[in-house]
Motif scaffolding. Structure first.
Motif, PDB file in Angstrom:
ATOM      1  N   ARG A 175      -4.237  -4.628   7.668  1.00 12.41           N
ATOM      2  CA  ARG A 175      -3.576  -4.851   6.377  1.00 12.41           C
ATOM      3  C   ARG A 175      -2.842  -6.182   6.405  1.00 12.41           C
ATOM      4  O   ARG A 175      -2.268  -6.558   7.424  1.00 12.41           O
ATOM      5  N   VAL A 176      -2.847  -6.856   5.270  1.00 15.66           N
ATOM      6  CA  VAL A 176      -2.074  -8.084   5.111  1.00 15.66           C
ATOM      7  C   VAL A 176      -1.307  -8.004   3.804  1.00 15.66           C
ATOM      8  O   VAL A 176      -1.638  -7.215   2.911  1.00 15.66           O
ATOM      9  N   SER A 177      -0.295  -8.818   3.672  1.00 15.86           N
ATOM     10  CA  SER A 177       0.501  -8.833   2.441  1.00 15.86           C
ATOM     11  C   SER A 177      -0.317  -9.395   1.280  1.00 15.86           C
ATOM     12  O   SER A 177      -1.248 -10.180   1.464  1.00 15.86           O
ATOM     13  N   ASP A 178       0.078  -8.990   0.087  1.00 16.28           N
ATOM     14  CA  ASP A 178      -0.612  -9.452  -1.118  1.00 16.28           C
ATOM     15  C   ASP A 178       0.096 -10.688  -1.666  1.00 16.28           C
ATOM     16  O   ASP A 178       0.588 -10.713  -2.789  1.00 16.28           O
ATOM     17  N   ASP A 179       0.174 -11.727  -0.824  1.00 11.98           N
ATOM     18  CA  ASP A 179       0.843 -12.962  -1.219  1.00 11.98           C
ATOM     19  C   ASP A 179       0.163 -14.118  -0.488  1.00 11.98           C
ATOM     20  O   ASP A 179      -0.917 -13.961   0.079  1.00 11.98           O
ATOM     21  N   GLU A 180       0.817 -15.285  -0.506  1.00 10.95           N
ATOM     22  CA  GLU A 180       0.200 -16.472   0.078  1.00 10.95           C
ATOM     23  C   GLU A 180      -0.021 -16.341   1.585  1.00 10.95           C
ATOM     24  O   GLU A 180      -1.008 -16.863   2.115  1.00 10.95           O
ATOM     25  N   LEU A 181       0.878 -15.656   2.284  1.00 14.99           N
ATOM     26  CA  LEU A 181       0.690 -15.508   3.726  1.00 14.99           C
ATOM     27  C   LEU A 181      -0.490 -14.599   4.043  1.00 14.99           C
ATOM     28  O   LEU A 181      -1.253 -14.851   4.980  1.00 14.99           O
ATOM     29  N   ARG A 227      -7.189  -4.516   3.668  1.00 17.22           N
ATOM     30  CA  ARG A 227      -6.424  -4.094   2.502  1.00 17.22           C
ATOM     31  C   ARG A 227      -5.226  -5.009   2.295  1.00 17.22           C
ATOM     32  O   ARG A 227      -4.544  -5.395   3.234  1.00 17.22           O
ATOM     33  N   ARG A 228      -5.001  -5.357   1.023  1.00 20.89           N
ATOM     34  CA  ARG A 228      -3.833  -6.159   0.643  1.00 20.89           C
ATOM     35  C   ARG A 228      -2.716  -5.206   0.257  1.00 20.89           C
ATOM     36  O   ARG A 228      -2.876  -4.342  -0.603  1.00 20.89           O
ATOM     37  N   ASP A 229      -1.568  -5.353   0.896  1.00 14.71           N
ATOM     38  CA  ASP A 229      -0.433  -4.458   0.685  1.00 14.71           C
ATOM     39  C   ASP A 229       0.640  -5.202  -0.106  1.00 14.71           C
ATOM     40  O   ASP A 229       1.234  -6.176   0.374  1.00 14.71           O
ATOM     41  N   ALA A 230       0.885  -4.740  -1.325  1.00 12.93           N
ATOM     42  CA  ALA A 230       1.844  -5.404  -2.206  1.00 12.93           C
ATOM     43  C   ALA A 230       3.292  -5.083  -1.859  1.00 12.93           C
ATOM     44  O   ALA A 230       4.210  -5.722  -2.383  1.00 12.93           O
ATOM     45  N   ASP A 231       3.505  -4.120  -0.995  1.00 10.50           N
ATOM     46  CA  ASP A 231       4.867  -3.656  -0.712  1.00 10.50           C
ATOM     47  C   ASP A 231       5.423  -4.144   0.618  1.00 10.50           C
ATOM     48  O   ASP A 231       6.602  -3.939   0.900  1.00 10.50           O
ATOM     49  N   ARG A 232       4.581  -4.764   1.454  1.00 12.24           N
ATOM     50  CA  ARG A 232       5.020  -5.140   2.795  1.00 12.24           C
ATOM     51  C   ARG A 232       4.601  -6.573   3.113  1.00 12.24           C
ATOM     52  O   ARG A 232       3.561  -7.034   2.656  1.00 12.24           O
ATOM     53  N   PRO A 233       5.378  -7.272   3.937  1.00 11.51           N
ATOM     54  CA  PRO A 233       5.059  -8.662   4.278  1.00 11.51           C
ATOM     55  C   PRO A 233       4.086  -8.752   5.451  1.00 11.51           C
ATOM     56  O   PRO A 233       3.941  -7.819   6.241  1.00 11.51           O
ATOM     57  N   THR A 234       3.413  -9.869   5.544  1.00  9.53           N
ATOM     58  CA  THR A 234       2.651 -10.176   6.748  1.00  9.53           C
ATOM     59  C   THR A 234       3.634 -10.495   7.872  1.00  9.53           C
ATOM     60  O   THR A 234       4.639 -11.181   7.661  1.00  9.53           O
ATOM     61  N   MET A 240       1.681  -0.197  -2.667  1.00  7.06           N
ATOM     62  CA  MET A 240       0.342  -0.184  -3.266  1.00  7.06           C
ATOM     63  C   MET A 240      -0.569  -1.081  -2.437  1.00  7.06           C
ATOM     64  O   MET A 240      -0.166  -2.167  -2.031  1.00  7.06           O
ATOM     65  N   THR A 241      -1.787  -0.620  -2.178  1.00  6.63           N
ATOM     66  CA  THR A 241      -2.739  -1.429  -1.437  1.00  6.63           C
ATOM     67  C   THR A 241      -4.012  -1.573  -2.233  1.00  6.63           C
ATOM     68  O   THR A 241      -4.397  -0.698  -3.006  1.00  6.63           O
ATOM     69  N   THR A 242      -4.678  -2.702  -2.017  1.00  5.01           N
ATOM     70  CA  THR A 242      -5.966  -2.935  -2.662  1.00  5.01           C
ATOM     71  C   THR A 242      -6.923  -3.494  -1.636  1.00  5.01           C
ATOM     72  O   THR A 242      -6.518  -4.166  -0.687  1.00  5.01           O
ATOM     73  N   SER A 243      -8.212  -3.233  -1.807  1.00  6.44           N
ATOM     74  CA  SER A 243      -9.223  -3.768  -0.906  1.00  6.44           C
ATOM     75  C   SER A 243      -9.552  -5.191  -1.296  1.00  6.44           C
ATOM     76  O   SER A 243      -9.403  -5.596  -2.443  1.00  6.44           O
ATOM     77  N   THR A 244     -10.032  -5.994  -0.320  1.00  8.71           N
ATOM     78  CA  THR A 244     -10.401  -7.363  -0.602  1.00  8.71           C
ATOM     79  C   THR A 244     -11.799  -7.475  -1.206  1.00  8.71           C
ATOM     80  O   THR A 244     -12.196  -8.534  -1.647  1.00  8.71           O
ATOM     81  N   GLY A 261       8.231  -3.346   9.827  1.00  7.77           N
ATOM     82  CA  GLY A 261       7.926  -3.039   8.443  1.00  7.77           C
ATOM     83  C   GLY A 261       6.829  -3.877   7.837  1.00  7.77           C
ATOM     84  O   GLY A 261       6.682  -3.947   6.606  1.00  7.77           O
ATOM     85  N   SER A 262       6.035  -4.512   8.668  1.00  8.03           N
ATOM     86  CA  SER A 262       4.980  -5.403   8.168  1.00  8.03           C
ATOM     87  C   SER A 262       3.818  -4.618   7.575  1.00  8.03           C
ATOM     88  O   SER A 262       3.649  -3.414   7.814  1.00  8.03           O
ATOM     89  N   ALA A 263       2.995  -5.334   6.821  1.00  8.00           N
ATOM     90  CA  ALA A 263       1.781  -4.729   6.270  1.00  8.00           C
ATOM     91  C   ALA A 263       0.888  -4.215   7.400  1.00  8.00           C
ATOM     92  O   ALA A 263       0.335  -3.114   7.319  1.00  8.00           O
ATOM     93  N   GLY A 264       0.756  -5.005   8.459  1.00  9.86           N
ATOM     94  CA  GLY A 264      -0.099  -4.604   9.564  1.00  9.86           C
ATOM     95  C   GLY A 264       0.340  -3.323  10.228  1.00  9.86           C
ATOM     96  O   GLY A 264      -0.489  -2.532  10.689  1.00  9.86           O
ATOM     97  N   SER A 265       1.653  -3.086  10.273  1.00  7.68           N
ATOM     98  CA  SER A 265       2.159  -1.872  10.922  1.00  7.68           C
ATOM     99  C   SER A 265       1.895  -0.623  10.097  1.00  7.68           C
ATOM    100  O   SER A 265       2.021   0.499  10.600  1.00  7.68           O
ATOM    101  N   ALA A 266       1.533  -0.786   8.807  1.00 15.76           N
ATOM    102  CA  ALA A 266       1.266   0.360   7.933  1.00 15.76           C
ATOM    103  C   ALA A 266      -0.186   0.833   8.011  1.00 15.76           C
ATOM    104  O   ALA A 266      -0.586   1.733   7.265  1.00 15.76           O
ATOM    105  N   LEU A 267      -0.974   0.240   8.908  1.00 15.73           N
ATOM    106  CA  LEU A 267      -2.352   0.673   9.102  1.00 15.73           C
ATOM    107  C   LEU A 267      -2.432   2.186   9.219  1.00 15.73           C
ATOM    108  O   LEU A 267      -1.607   2.809   9.900  1.00 15.73           O
ATOM    109  N   ASP A 268      -3.421   2.795   8.544  1.00 15.91           N
ATOM    110  CA  ASP A 268      -3.602   4.240   8.692  1.00 15.91           C
ATOM    111  C   ASP A 268      -5.083   4.586   8.745  1.00 15.91           C
ATOM    112  O   ASP A 268      -5.951   3.708   8.643  1.00 15.91           O
ATOM    113  N   VAL A 269      -5.367   5.855   8.926  1.00 18.32           N
ATOM    114  CA  VAL A 269      -6.746   6.322   9.120  1.00 18.32           C
ATOM    115  C   VAL A 269      -7.633   5.934   7.945  1.00 18.32           C
ATOM    116  O   VAL A 269      -8.796   5.542   8.130  1.00 18.32           O
TER     117      VAL A 269
END
Length: 326
Positions: free
Chosen positions: A64-70, A89-96, A1-5, A117-125
Motif C-alpha cells: 500500500r502507498v499513500s494517495d498523494d504525491e509521495l 492499493r492507494r490509501d487515502a487515510d495513511r502516509p507513505t 479508504m483504499t483504491t486499486s491502481t 501508521g503508514s499506508a504500508g503498515s496497513a497491508l492486509d490479506v
C-alpha cells in the motif's frame, strides 16, 4: 479508504514480492546540521523486485502507498524500472513511510524511520488475494513486513501458507530490524513462517530467528531442512556466502569491489539468487549471480540504483579495478 491502481493483479509474473516501499531522504552529512536531501525509493522487497526486473524477469510488487504525491513517486519509480504495480492499493487515510539516511563518515551511515501508521503498515490479506491467485512462479517476502502491524503479520502468514498449499515456492529473507521488534518476538513469528519456505535467506546472526534460540549455523540449518526448507542461504558479507541443501554446504567467495554504500546489498544478493533460480542455473551459479549483484550494490550509491542489467553482469567480474570501458 483504499483504491486499486488498475487491474486486479499481475498475471503470470516470475516473482511476486510483498512489503512496504518507503521514500528515502538521503543526506551526505549529519541531519542535525541541515543541508540538502535527495529523494529516493527504498524498501527491501521493492529492491528485490527491481533487481529481478533489471535482469529481464517479470516482477510484481504488492503493498500500500499513500494517495498523494509521495505514493505516486513510489509507483512512478517502480513502473520506470519495469516492476508490475497494478495490484498496489492507494490509501487515502495513511502516509507513505519515510526513511532518513545520513552519511556520518565515509564508512558509517545512519538511518531514521518515520513509518508508524503508514499506508504500508496497513497491508492486509485482502490486498494479496488477487495477485497471489494469479499464480506467480515464486513468492518473496521478508521479516520486515510481519513486524509492521498485526494486519501485516496476518497477511504475511496467510500469503506463505496459501502459496505453499498452491505449490508456489516461497523465499523468506529474515532481514531482522531491531527497531521494529525484539528478537524474541521475531523468532515467535518467523519460525512458523519459515516452515512454508523453500528458500530461507539470513545472515549468520539471524539464523536462530527461524530456528531454536541459540542454535549455531549447523543446528539451525539442520532444523530448517528437516522442516522442508530446500535451501538455506547464509550471507557472509565481504566473506561471500554459503548455501545449505540436503546435499551439503556450498561456498562462494564475494566479488572484490571498492565498497561505497552497503545499503541494499542483502536485497541485491537475494535478487541475484532468485534470478539464477528462475533461469534454472545450478546452485554454484545461482550463488555467483547472488554475490555479483551484492557487489554491484555495495560498489555504488543507493539501495538499488547501481544494480545491473543482464548484459552488465560481467562488468565487475571481467574487468580490472579502475577500468574505463570505451
Amino acid at each position: 479508504m483504499t483504491t486499486s491502481t488498475g487491474r486486479t493483479g499481475p498475471d503470470g509474473v516470475d516473482l511476486l514480492t510483498v512489503g512496504e516501499a518507503l521514500v528515502s531522504l538521503r543526506s551526505p552529512g549529519p541531519l542535525a546540521q541541515g543541508g540538502p536531501l535527495t529523494m529516493h525509493l527504498a524498501g527491501a522487497e521493492s529492491n528485490v523486485a527491481i533487481g529481478l526486473a533489471r535482469l529481464g524477469h517479470r516482477a510484481a510488487w504488492v503493498g500500500r502507498v499513500s494517495d498523494d504525491e509521495l505514493g505516486e513517486f513510489v509507483l512512478r519509480q517502480l513502473r520506470a524500472e519495469g516492476v508490475d504495480v497494478d495490484a498496489v492499493r492507494r490509501d487515502a487515510d495513511r502516509p507513505t513511510g519515510l526513511m532518513f539516511l545520513e552519511r556520518r563518515t565515509a564508512d558509517v551511515s545512519r538511518v531514521r524511520y518515520h513509518r508508524a501508521g503508514s499506508a504500508g503498515s496497513a497491508l492486509d490479506v485482502e490486498d494479496l488475494r488477487a495477485p497471489l491467485a494469479a499464480g506467480p512462479r515464486m513468492l518473496h517476502l521478508t521479516g520486515i513486513t510481519p513486524a509492521l502491524s498485526d494486519s501485516a503479520r496476518d497477511a504475511a502468514a496467510w500469503a506463505v501458507r496459501t502459496a505453499a498449499e498452491a505449490g508456489i515456492p516461497v523465499c523468506l529473507d529474515v532481514n531482522y530490524r531491531a527497531g521494529l521488534w525484539t528478537r524474541e518476538d521475531a523468532r515467535s513469528t518467523l519460525t512458523p513462517l519459515a516452515g512454508y519456505a523453500s528458500v530461507v535467506v539470513a545472515s549468520a546472526d539471524e539464523l536462530d530467528l527461524v530456528a531454536t534460540a541459540g542454535a549455531d549455523e549447523a543446528g539451525a540449518v539442520a532444523g530448517l531442512l528437516a522442516r522442508g526448507v530446500r535451501t538455506v542461504l547464509v550471507k557472509l558479507g565481504a566473506d561471500g556466502a554459503r548455501a545449505h541443501t540436503a546435499d551439503g554446504a556450498t561456498y562462494v567467495e564475494a566479488v572484490p569491489v571498492t565498497a561505497v554504500d552497503t545499503v541494499g546489498a542483502g536485497d541485491a544478493f537475494t535478487a541475484g539468487y532468485l534470478s539464477g533460480h528462475l533461469d534454472g542455473l545450478d546452485l554454484v551459479d545461482r550463488l555467483r549471480r547472488a554475490v555479483t549483484l551484492g557487489a554491484f550494490a555495495v560498489a555504488g550509491d543507493g539501495d538499488w540504483e547501481g544494480l545491473p542489467r543482464r548484459d552488465e553482469l560481467t562488468l565487475i567480474t571481467g574487468s580490472a579495478a579502475g577500468t574505463t570501458l570505451r
